[in-house]
Design a protein around this motif. Structure first.
Motif, PDB file in Angstrom:
ATOM      1  N   SER A 165       0.828  -1.206   0.000  1.00 27.28           N
ATOM      2  CA  SER A 165       0.000   0.000   0.000  1.00 27.28           C
ATOM      3  C   SER A 165       0.861   1.254   0.000  1.00 27.28           C
ATOM      4  O   SER A 165       0.563   2.229  -0.704  1.00 27.28           O
ATOM      5  N   SER A 166       1.943   1.239   0.739  1.00 27.81           N
ATOM      6  CA  SER A 166       2.851   2.381   0.773  1.00 27.81           C
ATOM      7  C   SER A 166       3.499   2.606  -0.594  1.00 27.81           C
ATOM      8  O   SER A 166       3.638   3.741  -1.040  1.00 27.81           O
ATOM      9  N   ALA A 167       3.899   1.531  -1.245  1.00 24.60           N
ATOM     10  CA  ALA A 167       4.509   1.651  -2.563  1.00 24.60           C
ATOM     11  C   ALA A 167       3.521   2.201  -3.583  1.00 24.60           C
ATOM     12  O   ALA A 167       3.862   3.072  -4.396  1.00 24.60           O
ATOM     13  N   LEU A 168       2.302   1.721  -3.553  1.00 23.30           N
ATOM     14  CA  LEU A 168       1.277   2.225  -4.474  1.00 23.30           C
ATOM     15  C   LEU A 168       0.942   3.678  -4.192  1.00 23.30           C
ATOM     16  O   LEU A 168       0.765   4.475  -5.129  1.00 23.30           O
ATOM     17  N   ALA A 169       0.888   4.057  -2.926  1.00 29.79           N
ATOM     18  CA  ALA A 169       0.617   5.450  -2.569  1.00 29.79           C
ATOM     19  C   ALA A 169       1.749   6.359  -3.039  1.00 29.79           C
ATOM     20  O   ALA A 169       1.503   7.460  -3.557  1.00 29.79           O
ATOM     21  N   ALA A 170       2.988   5.921  -2.896  1.00 31.66           N
ATOM     22  CA  ALA A 170       4.131   6.715  -3.355  1.00 31.66           C
ATOM     23  C   ALA A 170       4.113   6.864  -4.877  1.00 31.66           C
ATOM     24  O   ALA A 170       4.377   7.940  -5.412  1.00 31.66           O
ATOM     25  N   PHE A 171       3.793   5.798  -5.587  1.00 28.79           N
ATOM     26  CA  PHE A 171       3.703   5.866  -7.045  1.00 28.79           C
ATOM     27  C   PHE A 171       2.582   6.804  -7.477  1.00 28.79           C
ATOM     28  O   PHE A 171       2.746   7.619  -8.383  1.00 28.79           O
ATOM     29  N   TRP A 172       1.444   6.705  -6.830  1.00 28.45           N
ATOM     30  CA  TRP A 172       0.303   7.564  -7.151  1.00 28.45           C
ATOM     31  C   TRP A 172       0.659   9.023  -6.907  1.00 28.45           C
ATOM     32  O   TRP A 172       0.376   9.895  -7.722  1.00 28.45           O
ATOM     33  N   TRP A 173       1.299   9.323  -5.773  1.00 26.69           N
ATOM     34  CA  TRP A 173       1.711  10.694  -5.464  1.00 26.69           C
ATOM     35  C   TRP A 173       2.683  11.221  -6.519  1.00 26.69           C
ATOM     36  O   TRP A 173       2.553  12.347  -6.991  1.00 26.69           O
ATOM     37  N   ALA A 174       3.676  10.406  -6.897  1.00 24.89           N
ATOM     38  CA  ALA A 174       4.667  10.832  -7.880  1.00 24.89           C
ATOM     39  C   ALA A 174       4.030  11.095  -9.236  1.00 24.89           C
ATOM     40  O   ALA A 174       4.364  12.062  -9.917  1.00 24.89           O
TER      41      ALA A 174
END
Length: 69
Positions: free
Chosen positions: A17-26
């Motif tokens: 979830s953290s990785a997906l959130a970071a990708f979405w933010w970027a």
């Protein structure tokens, strides 16, 4: 044993979830708009693009023809 498996799954879910959130933010903030420009920001007048000026202590700087890696 079941508790350990559940704990591992929870941790994996948090990491994913953290990785997906970071990708979405970027992606939303334009971090992937111009990747070429970002890759050239490490170069300056002392080390122009394509010219190796660093080496290990005691080694001489090799040109790309001498060292293809």
């Amino acid at each position: 044993m079941l508790q350990a498996a559940i704990a591992i799954l929870v941790v994996m879910g948090i990491i994913a979830s953290s990785a997906l959130a970071a990708f979405w933010w970027a992606a939303r903030n334009g971090q992937f708009e111009n990747v070429e420009k970002g890759s050239l920001t490490i170069f300056d007048a002392d080390e122009p693009v394509g010219k190796a000026t660093d080496s290990f202590p005691g080694d001489e700087v090799k040109t790309p023809a001498e060292n293809p890696f």
